[in-house]
Design an enzyme around this catalytic site. Sequence first.
Site, PDB file in Angstrom:
ATOM      1  N   LYS A 172     -10.981   1.022  11.622  1.00 38.77           N
ATOM      2  CA  LYS A 172     -10.093   1.790  12.502  1.00 38.77           C
ATOM      3  C   LYS A 172      -9.243   2.748  11.681  1.00 38.77           C
ATOM      4  O   LYS A 172      -8.394   2.319  10.893  1.00 38.77           O
ATOM      5  CB  LYS A 172      -9.164   0.860  13.290  1.00 38.77           C
ATOM      6  CG  LYS A 172      -8.340   1.641  14.317  1.00 38.77           C
ATOM      7  CD  LYS A 172      -7.093   0.924  14.747  1.00 38.77           C
ATOM      8  CE  LYS A 172      -5.823   1.549  14.249  1.00 38.77           C
ATOM      9  NZ  LYS A 172      -5.661   2.987  14.466  1.00 38.77           N
ATOM     10  N   GLU A 247      -2.082  -3.493   1.467  1.00 35.58           N
ATOM     11  CA  GLU A 247      -1.593  -2.400   0.599  1.00 35.58           C
ATOM     12  C   GLU A 247      -0.511  -1.690   1.396  1.00 35.58           C
ATOM     13  O   GLU A 247      -0.813  -0.976   2.354  1.00 35.58           O
ATOM     14  CB  GLU A 247      -2.741  -1.440   0.256  1.00 35.58           C
ATOM     15  CG  GLU A 247      -3.935  -2.086  -0.436  1.00 35.58           C
ATOM     16  CD  GLU A 247      -3.679  -2.447  -1.893  1.00 35.58           C
ATOM     17  OE1 GLU A 247      -2.654  -2.003  -2.439  1.00 35.58           O
ATOM     18  OE2 GLU A 247      -4.492  -3.179  -2.470  1.00 35.58           O
ATOM     19  N   CYS A 281       1.813   6.766  -0.992  1.00 37.77           N
ATOM     20  CA  CYS A 281       2.550   5.519  -1.223  1.00 37.77           C
ATOM     21  C   CYS A 281       3.059   5.425  -2.657  1.00 37.77           C
ATOM     22  O   CYS A 281       4.026   4.725  -2.928  1.00 37.77           O
ATOM     23  CB  CYS A 281       1.662   4.331  -0.897  1.00 37.77           C
ATOM     24  SG  CYS A 281       0.096   4.387  -1.798  1.00 37.77           S
ATOM     25  N   GLU A 385      11.881   3.396   2.321  1.00 33.59           N
ATOM     26  CA  GLU A 385      10.783   4.357   2.173  1.00 33.59           C
ATOM     27  C   GLU A 385      10.941   5.475   3.201  1.00 33.59           C
ATOM     28  O   GLU A 385      10.863   5.230   4.407  1.00 33.59           O
ATOM     29  CB  GLU A 385       9.425   3.656   2.380  1.00 33.59           C
ATOM     30  CG  GLU A 385       8.267   4.574   2.039  1.00 33.59           C
ATOM     31  CD  GLU A 385       6.897   3.961   2.348  1.00 33.59           C
ATOM     32  OE1 GLU A 385       6.739   3.353   3.421  1.00 33.59           O
ATOM     33  OE2 GLU A 385       5.985   4.119   1.508  1.00 33.59           O
TER      34      GLU A 385
HETATM   35  P1  NAD Z   1       1.227   2.292   9.832  1.00 34.34           P
HETATM   36  O1  NAD Z   1       1.521   0.931   9.319  1.00 34.34           O
HETATM   37  O2  NAD Z   1       2.027   2.820  10.952  1.00 34.34           O
HETATM   38  O3  NAD Z   1      -0.296   2.401  10.302  1.00 34.34           O
HETATM   39  C1  NAD Z   1      -1.371   2.062   9.470  1.00 34.34           C
HETATM   40  C2  NAD Z   1      -2.552   1.686  10.332  1.00 34.34           C
HETATM   41  O4  NAD Z   1      -2.239   0.484  11.023  1.00 34.34           O
HETATM   42  C3  NAD Z   1      -2.896   2.717  11.407  1.00 34.34           C
HETATM   43  O5  NAD Z   1      -4.294   2.785  11.566  1.00 34.34           O
HETATM   44  C4  NAD Z   1      -2.233   2.122  12.645  1.00 34.34           C
HETATM   45  O6  NAD Z   1      -2.830   2.533  13.850  1.00 34.34           O
HETATM   46  C5  NAD Z   1      -2.477   0.640  12.406  1.00 34.34           C
HETATM   47  N1  NAD Z   1      -1.592  -0.264  13.131  1.00 34.34           N
HETATM   48  C6  NAD Z   1      -0.344  -0.045  13.610  1.00 34.34           C
HETATM   49  N2  NAD Z   1       0.106  -1.145  14.254  1.00 34.34           N
HETATM   50  C7  NAD Z   1      -0.861  -2.084  14.173  1.00 34.34           C
HETATM   51  C8  NAD Z   1      -1.002  -3.408  14.645  1.00 34.34           C
HETATM   52  N3  NAD Z   1      -0.048  -4.027  15.353  1.00 34.34           N
HETATM   53  N4  NAD Z   1      -2.135  -4.074  14.376  1.00 34.34           N
HETATM   54  C9  NAD Z   1      -3.108  -3.494  13.650  1.00 34.34           C
HETATM   55  N5  NAD Z   1      -3.061  -2.220  13.202  1.00 34.34           N
HETATM   56  C10 NAD Z   1      -1.937  -1.532  13.456  1.00 34.34           C
HETATM   57  O7  NAD Z   1       1.278   3.239   8.563  1.00 34.34           O
HETATM   58  P2  NAD Z   1       1.164   4.825   8.556  1.00 34.34           P
HETATM   59  O8  NAD Z   1       2.428   5.396   9.088  1.00 34.34           O
HETATM   60  O9  NAD Z   1      -0.146   5.216   9.156  1.00 34.34           O
HETATM   61  O10 NAD Z   1       1.056   5.096   6.982  1.00 34.34           O
HETATM   62  C11 NAD Z   1       2.142   5.245   6.146  1.00 34.34           C
HETATM   63  C12 NAD Z   1       2.429   3.965   5.397  1.00 34.34           C
HETATM   64  O11 NAD Z   1       1.277   3.542   4.685  1.00 34.34           O
HETATM   65  C13 NAD Z   1       3.516   4.134   4.358  1.00 34.34           C
HETATM   66  O12 NAD Z   1       4.369   3.031   4.413  1.00 34.34           O
HETATM   67  C14 NAD Z   1       2.750   4.143   3.042  1.00 34.34           C
HETATM   68  O13 NAD Z   1       3.498   3.743   1.928  1.00 34.34           O
HETATM   69  C15 NAD Z   1       1.649   3.198   3.349  1.00 34.34           C
HETATM   70  N6  NAD Z   1       0.528   3.393   2.443  1.00 34.34           N
HETATM   71  C16 NAD Z   1       0.293   2.444   1.482  1.00 34.34           C
HETATM   72  C17 NAD Z   1      -0.739   2.635   0.570  1.00 34.34           C
HETATM   73  C18 NAD Z   1      -1.026   1.615  -0.498  1.00 34.34           C
HETATM   74  O14 NAD Z   1      -2.103   1.680  -1.085  1.00 34.34           O
HETATM   75  N7  NAD Z   1      -0.136   0.687  -0.780  1.00 34.34           N
HETATM   76  C19 NAD Z   1      -1.531   3.779   0.649  1.00 34.34           C
HETATM   77  C20 NAD Z   1      -1.250   4.721   1.635  1.00 34.34           C
HETATM   78  C21 NAD Z   1      -0.225   4.514   2.547  1.00 34.34           C
END
Ligand code: NAD
Length: 487
Positions: A172, A247, A281, A385
């Site tokens: 997804k 992650e 990130c 963040e």
């Molecule tokens: P997010 O957590 O809002 O969403 C990530 C994914 O999770 C999306 O596909 C979203 O639809 C899904 N999601 C949301 N709620 C969910 C639920 N209840 N159950 C299952 N899936 C769900 O994150 P974002 O805003 O898309 O991305 C930004 C964040 O990602 C930042 O915090 C960034 O630091 C982090 N990030 C971390 C890494 C890493 O490798 N550590 C890499 C890139 C981004």
Amino acid sequence: MLALMNYIDGQFVPAASGQTLEDINPATGQRIATIPRSEHQDVEQAAHAAKTAQPEWNALSLEQRADWLDLIADALQAKHEAIAQAESLDTGKPISLARRVDASRSVENFRFFANFGRQQTPLTFEMDDAINLVHRNGLGVVGLITPWNLPLYLMSWKVAPALLMGNAIVAKPSEMTPLTANILAETLHELELPKGVFNLVHGLGPEVGQAILEHPIINGISFTGGTATGRIVAATAAPMFKKLSLELGGKNATIVLEDADLDKAVQGAVRAAFTNSGQVCLCGSRLMLHSSIAEAFLERFVAEVKSMRIGDPKEDLTQIGTVISMEHLAKVESYIKLAVDEGGEILTGGTRDMVGQIGPTAEGAYLAPTVISGLSHLSRCATEEIFGPVVTVHTFDTLEEATTMANATEYGLAGSIWTQDLEVGQALAQTIDTGIVWINTWLHRDLRTPFGGVKHSGVGREGGQWSLGFFSETTNICVMGPNKNDA
Ligand code: NAD
């Protein structure tokens, strides 16, 4: 306008409910595509298709699956420009960045894991009277959930090792950036990857994402996203004993010591702070300067930031495009307002003054790269963040102080240290609670190395052996026979 579909059991299909969501270009506010608003029923179909397909896929040899990864890498390479264009359109990131980083790394992820897979040798442990044969099999069906900041880069980082180790996939992408996951599905379809091995479901996190977490057939979850969502993922999946890789977010320090090569440190710190408008990130969103060089460093740093070219993501020369959405822009701006309320001084940026002047329109989520000084390292802007083009500046006098400041956040993903004394740099690196530290560089990746965070930045590691380990079930067969060498 594109009407994207789910990809389930080798077919492009709408959501079972027939409902759709809109995908918006953050640079114009215009609709690019509709995506299926999937739910439990769609995940049910995808999980069953994956479960049916997995045994045959798992029965291929590692070499055969590595050959598949090479085929995928070749096919994505042929679509390099289309991938870059789609990623830039979906995220608002500069096209040059999408070409250099997103499209290239997506190809490289498949290529790397193909080669890495072929380098694996059987793991055995001999005893005097027996031999232990360690086997690695696919977990079964894995759920891969990814964010919007590096859409295909991060999805391919999971898909490639998952396929290599014999898993079938329910993936997804973020609902905000579905275009390149669709290109990946089309590519796998064109290559005639066995149906059901890769399934893609689009939609909202709490709906289709949650359904993936809860589905009993899906026995491993690799999630990249925010820490708050990671908590939900862990709370849902852990009681079901699903294998879990998380992650999550970061609040990374860029630490400049008094002996640093200032030219290189300034360039590195600018890159660390503002690549992808600070939406990586690993971005260095806290700049920690030794007090003896702080003034000289900041003068050059601010001049460099002011010279960055903000503009239409489609333009080749643009260095800063938009953030992901108007909603995210409002969140980032609220932190800038908070910084001012807390006594911070904006050294540059913090505005949308460029809108209407050099191309960007008011409908675009543009924000100038922002540098803020004068805040405590314990302030909210310096510990939470923000995930936007905002960096806070702090000074220290001793290495102990630098460590204390760097560790004063719940996150522990990455960081960089700039010094000419490599011994001091390495010793300091070991005192910082993060999964990754770069010395005199930033985001310099060797895909064999462990990638992941400590504290609230995640659980587990991906990359090289760590990815192969996560995406497999390791078992041991101990053989005692008349002649152990017969085993
Ligand atoms: P997010 O957590 O809002 O969403 C990530 C994914 O999770 C999306 O596909 C979203 O639809 C899904 N999601 C949301 N709620 C969910 C639920 N209840 N159950 C299952 N899936 C769900 O994150 P974002 O805003 O898309 O991305 C930004 C964040 O990602 C930042 O915090 C960034 O630091 C982090 N990030 C971390 C890494 C890493 O490798 N550590 C890499 C890139 C981004």
